[in-house]
Design an enzyme around this catalytic site. Sequence first.
Site, short mmCIF file in Angstrom:
data_model
loop_
_atom_site.label_atom_id
_atom_site.label_comp_id
_atom_site.label_asym_id
_atom_site.label_seq_id
_atom_site.Cartn_x
_atom_site.Cartn_y
_atom_site.Cartn_z
CB ALA A 161 4.89 2.42 0.77
CE LYS A 162 5.12 -1.47 8.15
NZ LYS A 162 5.96 -0.84 9.00
N GLY A 163 4.26 -2.94 3.22
CA GLY A 163 3.99 -4.37 2.55
C GLY A 163 3.74 -5.37 3.47
CG ASP A 183 7.10 -4.29 10.21
OD1 ASP A 183 7.11 -2.97 10.81
OD2 ASP A 183 5.69 -4.70 10.39
CB VAL A 186 -0.96 0.04 1.02
CG1 VAL A 186 -1.76 1.25 1.22
CG2 VAL A 186 -1.93 -1.18 1.28
#
Length: 415
Positions: A104-106, A145, A59
């Site tokens: 952003a992050k995944g 993460d 995202v």
Amino acid sequence: MRKWSAYEVAIKQFDKAADILNLDEGLRKLFKKPKREFIVNFPVKMDDGSIRVFTGYRVQHNDARGPYKGGIRYHPNVDLEEVRALAFWMTWKCAVVGVPFGGAKGGVTCDPKEMSKEEVERLTRRYTAEIAPIIGPTKDVPAPDVNTNEQIMAWVMDTYSVESGYTVNCVVTGKPISVGGSVGRREATGRGVTFITKEACKHMGKQLSQCSVAIQGFGNVGSITAKLLSSEGARVVGVSDATGGVYDESGLDINKLLLHVKQHGSLEGYPGHKKELSSGVLELPVDVLIPAAIENQITAENMHRIKAKIIVEAANGPTTPDAEEHLLKKGVFIVPDILSNAGGVVVSYFEWVQNIQKLFWDEEEVNQKLHQIMQRAYNEVWEIANNRKVDMRTAAYILAISRVANAVKARGIFP
Ligand code: NAD
């Protein structure tokens, strides 16, 4: 009792600051929606020859201030809404500390603890190949993460490089030093949390050496924070992970705990280990509480039993708004995630800069620059909190939203 999703928590926090800022309605709508949500369903060959289909996300929330930046999480609870919240927080975090990135992050919905190393490698490589069209050194730069680490970042970098036809090490940060990682990156988030904890203690009129500390989460962030805090004289009395935790009023031996986790993979089996301390650690009679695991841990359910006077959020989104309101009323000093745990993204930024320049800094330089940025951000947030008579989270959002809004205004709305 209300159940909060991470995204609802994030929006509530944002709205509080946006109201105070009297933020333009159009910008408010823009910031509440991510720019892009990318979902991939992809096959992975398992060791037994079967094929499993996994769902992955990336995202990208906002890139007004620079390329998107944010970690990749592997966890059974990963879903679009969680990744959306984590991407949203990244935009504000980068803005609070003033690094030129967007948010952003995944994530991939999976349980890496149930998979072999080879299966995790194949999953990582395929996920990277699937999101490759939207990541890149000038587009979107992932990092580690929950349940991802340096090795996984090396596979991301290698896969992206093989597909590009040449070595692209600045596509990802948090890599091993052998492939362009930065010294000090592994410790950076914990180092930043340690620094913020010291500042928060000072603010409450205490020295670190007079403080007892409890930490939930004993992974990258929690364990390094525990080690650095205890080496600076704090008494770390309780730590926990997903298996349970340990408590010793007179202070824990962090090196012994680290060795145990290295040998056994978790805190389980450590003398005195108790299952219920996994979340029970949050309720210990301590001066400082550091949630460093996952979201929604300090809630309306346990807020009445929280005894700490200082909470430093090392995890993203550990406190729900109702719990926060209650704790603030009780006079608890809460330093928010988007400030407390920003050390990771700061040194990720240093890693990216070093990769682009092909010029590497020594650890002293990395730590000194990290310290400078964290100090500046803490002072700026504190000044806003003090001037506007708001809590530290709202102050951090006010700072961050103003910076991102200014970038959007300067760029203008295309066309
Ligand atoms: P990690 O995978 O290294 O460690 C996570 C730890 O939390 C493990 O010890 C795990 O057992 C524990 N845990 C998970 N669920 C738990 C539960 N229900 N109760 C108690 N413990 C639980 O992950 P990490 O990189 O240390 O990340 C921890 C938090 O910090 C996350 O919220 C992450 O988003 C945030 N964070 C990480 C970084 C980074 O650089 N790694 C940067 C900023 C923020």
